[in-house]
Write a protein that holds these residues in place. Sequence first.
Motif, PDB file in Angstrom:
ATOM      1  N   ALA A   1      35.911  63.973 162.450  1.00 29.66           N
ATOM      2  CA  ALA A   1      35.106  62.921 161.985  1.00 29.66           C
ATOM      3  C   ALA A   1      34.091  63.591 161.173  1.00 29.66           C
ATOM      4  CB  ALA A   1      34.673  61.900 162.928  1.00 29.66           C
ATOM      5  N   ALA A   2      33.195  64.352 161.844  1.00 29.53           N
ATOM      6  CA  ALA A   2      31.673  64.871 161.178  1.00 29.53           C
ATOM      7  C   ALA A   2      32.171  65.809 160.124  1.00 29.53           C
ATOM      8  CB  ALA A   2      31.009  65.643 162.242  1.00 29.53           C
ATOM      9  N   ALA A   3      33.174  66.741 160.110  1.00 25.05           N
ATOM     10  CA  ALA A   3      33.575  67.327 158.877  1.00 25.05           C
ATOM     11  C   ALA A   3      34.036  66.591 157.837  1.00 25.05           C
ATOM     12  CB  ALA A   3      34.683  68.258 159.391  1.00 25.05           C
ATOM     13  N   TRP A   4      34.706  65.469 158.038  1.00 26.51           N
ATOM     14  CA  TRP A   4      35.268  64.765 157.165  1.00 26.51           C
ATOM     15  C   TRP A   4      33.944  63.976 156.327  1.00 26.51           C
ATOM     16  CZ3 TRP A   4      39.025  61.339 160.581  1.00 26.51           C
ATOM     17  CH2 TRP A   4      40.246  62.387 160.663  1.00 26.51           C
ATOM     18  N   ARG A   5      32.920  63.621 156.908  1.00 27.81           N
ATOM     19  CA  ARG A   5      31.845  62.952 156.496  1.00 27.81           C
ATOM     20  C   ARG A   5      31.101  64.261 155.497  1.00 27.81           C
ATOM     21  NH1 ARG A   5      30.113  58.013 158.676  1.00 27.81           N
ATOM     22  NH2 ARG A   5      30.697  57.297 160.685  1.00 27.81           N
TER      23      ARG A   5
ATOM     24  N   ASP B   1      42.471  65.169 155.936  1.00 27.13           N
ATOM     25  CA  ASP B   1      42.589  66.707 156.332  1.00 27.13           C
ATOM     26  C   ASP B   1      43.040  67.259 155.070  1.00 27.13           C
ATOM     27  OD1 ASP B   1      41.899  66.315 158.926  1.00 27.13           O
ATOM     28  OD2 ASP B   1      44.128  66.303 159.708  1.00 27.13           O
ATOM     29  N   LEU B   2      43.756  67.022 154.226  1.00 26.91           N
ATOM     30  CA  LEU B   2      44.311  67.829 152.782  1.00 26.91           C
ATOM     31  C   LEU B   2      42.961  67.907 152.195  1.00 26.91           C
ATOM     32  CD1 LEU B   2      47.344  65.983 151.503  1.00 26.91           C
ATOM     33  CD2 LEU B   2      47.281  68.375 152.455  1.00 26.91           C
ATOM     34  N   GLN B   3      42.060  66.752 152.128  1.00 33.85           N
ATOM     35  CA  GLN B   3      40.862  66.937 151.245  1.00 33.85           C
ATOM     36  C   GLN B   3      39.816  68.151 151.952  1.00 33.85           C
ATOM     37  OE1 GLN B   3      41.245  65.634 148.330  1.00 33.85           O
ATOM     38  NE2 GLN B   3      42.679  64.699 149.353  1.00 33.85           N
ATOM     39  N   LEU B   4      39.759  68.057 153.188  1.00 33.73           N
ATOM     40  CA  LEU B   4      39.093  68.650 154.180  1.00 33.73           C
ATOM     41  C   LEU B   4      39.552  70.357 154.001  1.00 33.73           C
ATOM     42  CD1 LEU B   4      36.865  68.944 156.098  1.00 33.73           C
ATOM     43  CD2 LEU B   4      38.582  68.608 158.085  1.00 33.73           C
TER      44      LEU B   4
ATOM     45  N   MET C   1      59.281  59.663 148.994  1.00 28.19           N
ATOM     46  CA  MET C   1      57.772  59.293 149.657  1.00 28.19           C
ATOM     47  C   MET C   1      56.471  59.708 148.682  1.00 28.19           C
ATOM     48  SD  MET C   1      59.431  58.277 152.219  1.00 28.19           S
ATOM     49  CE  MET C   1      58.501  58.476 153.969  1.00 28.19           C
ATOM     50  N   TRP C   2      55.375  59.122 149.190  1.00 25.96           N
ATOM     51  CA  TRP C   2      54.099  59.347 148.720  1.00 25.96           C
ATOM     52  C   TRP C   2      53.225  60.138 149.408  1.00 25.96           C
ATOM     53  CZ3 TRP C   2      49.184  57.464 149.943  1.00 25.96           C
ATOM     54  CH2 TRP C   2      49.184  56.429 150.773  1.00 25.96           C
ATOM     55  N   GLY C   3      52.157  60.754 148.869  1.00 23.92           N
ATOM     56  CA  GLY C   3      51.293  61.405 150.031  1.00 23.92           C
ATOM     57  C   GLY C   3      50.992  63.012 149.557  1.00 23.92           C
ATOM     58  N   GLY C   4      49.845  63.355 149.489  1.00 23.52           N
ATOM     59  CA  GLY C   4      49.687  64.851 149.313  1.00 23.52           C
ATOM     60  C   GLY C   4      49.601  64.960 147.719  1.00 23.52           C
TER      61      GLY C   4
ATOM     62  N   THR D   1      36.667  58.952 148.877  1.00 22.76           N
ATOM     63  CA  THR D   1      36.938  57.679 149.542  1.00 22.76           C
ATOM     64  C   THR D   1      37.561  57.577 150.962  1.00 22.76           C
ATOM     65  OG1 THR D   1      38.697  57.178 148.375  1.00 22.76           O
ATOM     66  CG2 THR D   1      36.691  56.471 147.243  1.00 22.76           C
ATOM     67  N   VAL D   2      38.839  58.535 151.017  1.00 20.57           N
ATOM     68  CA  VAL D   2      39.485  58.442 152.241  1.00 20.57           C
ATOM     69  C   VAL D   2      38.721  59.282 153.304  1.00 20.57           C
ATOM     70  CG1 VAL D   2      40.858  60.722 151.659  1.00 20.57           C
ATOM     71  CG2 VAL D   2      41.762  58.631 152.963  1.00 20.57           C
ATOM     72  N   LEU D   3      37.946  60.291 153.136  1.00 24.03           N
ATOM     73  CA  LEU D   3      37.152  61.153 153.831  1.00 24.03           C
ATOM     74  C   LEU D   3      36.193  60.142 154.700  1.00 24.03           C
ATOM     75  CD1 LEU D   3      36.930  64.319 151.690  1.00 24.03           C
ATOM     76  CD2 LEU D   3      37.858  64.527 154.051  1.00 24.03           C
ATOM     77  N   ASP D   4      35.296  59.631 153.825  1.00 21.58           N
ATOM     78  CA  ASP D   4      34.293  58.697 154.312  1.00 21.58           C
ATOM     79  C   ASP D   4      34.922  57.613 155.047  1.00 21.58           C
ATOM     80  OD1 ASP D   4      31.465  58.854 154.446  1.00 21.58           O
ATOM     81  OD2 ASP D   4      31.462  56.728 153.574  1.00 21.58           O
ATOM     82  N   LEU D   5      36.060  56.841 154.635  1.00 22.27           N
ATOM     83  CA  LEU D   5      36.585  55.816 155.543  1.00 22.27           C
ATOM     84  C   LEU D   5      37.111  56.264 156.615  1.00 22.27           C
ATOM     85  CD1 LEU D   5      37.435  52.858 155.741  1.00 22.27           C
ATOM     86  CD2 LEU D   5      39.624  53.799 154.536  1.00 22.27           C
TER      87      LEU D   5
END
Length: 478
Positions: free
Chosen positions: A248-252, A189-192, A145-148, A233-237
């Motif tokens: 959403a606000a925290a991701w932005r 969420d990982l980036q956050l 699997m992929w991810g993280g 990219t993934v946070l903003d998208l």
Amino acid sequence: MTQSNPQLPTVLIPRQRSVATHRTAAAPAYTYVVPPVAFAPAISDVRCRSMVSKSSYYFSTYWWKTKNRYAATGIPTITWTTAFDMEITVREACNAAITMAVCADWGGYLPSAISLNIGDVRNRAARLVVGVARKHVTYGAGGAMWGGNWQSAYWAYSLGLAAWLLWNRQLTNAWDREAVGAVLEYEADLQLNRNRPEIWRDSTGADQPFSGVYRTGIRAGDSAAEEDMWQATVLDLAATMMPGHPRAAAWRKKAAQFGIVGAMSRNDLWDTTTDINGDSPNHWTVGAVGKPGYNWSERYVITNHGKRNPDYMQSDAMRLGMSLHHSLADEPTPEWVRWNSAKIYGAMRTVVYPGTVSPAKPMYKDTASPSLYFPDGKDWGTARHTGFWLWDSLVETHIGTSDAIPVSATHWDSVHGRAAKAMQDRTGVMPGGQIVLNDDEDRYPGREGWHAYSAAFVVLNKTLTNAGRLSWTNASLA
């Protein structure tokens, strides 16, 4: 040439699965998704439409049947054997899906270039999206699997954008939407929560270590600019697709931190007065990294793979391209997306490199030619024109004229666009629709997907701009 594949079913039926334990939102992520706002694409530039159409033919025929041996029907089984194979397989599948989605529904189809069964193209794009989503760790199917992992944020962004472009016309099954939503939520969420922006050098000029999240070492010859931008990219998208999501606000805000630190030059270390969406460059950096640092030299040149590197100068197009999903949502793009971009792009012409050549040359070395100058030797190849065309197109629409840009992006759009299309149209590149002839032109194994998605982004940029969708905001994200 005509597309002879039969029309395939439009409803994708996945097998039953258990809900992954990684989910953290109170409701399934996909329920927060707001589809892109429809518009009537109109674009006079047939070069990019021709490339997207022919690449869609290539992906839905030869690439589909031979290169990856996907079944004629059903959801493709995405497989790989090594970590690098995983990058190529997942990333190219997402790039192919974006290309075909843009061809099918967002202004990319040019019937005079090639005849296509658009329903088939759209369906194959959706099947790639679902196939990739099912191989993510949130799907819980077991096996490889992929991810993280390193760069997975960028793959998730590409997957999410492809899915979003297909959301209302093809990706209508709730299970498939849930699989995509789970990927976006997990990777954002990982980036956050786990990751932070990285810097190449600190305020003393000392090389900085890798964070240790993905790998360890010293960044002596590797700026973190590209990595920071792909994490953004993934946070903003995710925030744009799911504006009602509780994070959403925290991701932005975290996306802005990655994007600003990714574009930080040595000149900006102590800038405490310029306002970028509610804070200064210095404060964005110190708040995100914990100390002042930078990723670009004082001349706005990047170092990657031990080289002053035009291939990675072009990585700023990744950040500029985030305007497209804001425009698809019919909302303003935050200013951080283009902060420092004029200076970075201008350095392709204003910075000259003495040494082994005479006279000294800039990276955009000749205004009549698409050829680049590689001051420390070539990296990925000598004919990656489509990616530079995308950069030109984004700068042309997002910045326009600037004292930092001595030769207009409009001029380079003409030069690189003509060269990119000529690569695909020449004889000897088989099968029809392929762009790259050999490794000297581009040695990246996923090169066809990279060139094709770049052309698809040119289409989106030009159509969204023509539709009056591009606007900007410097409103605070704090």
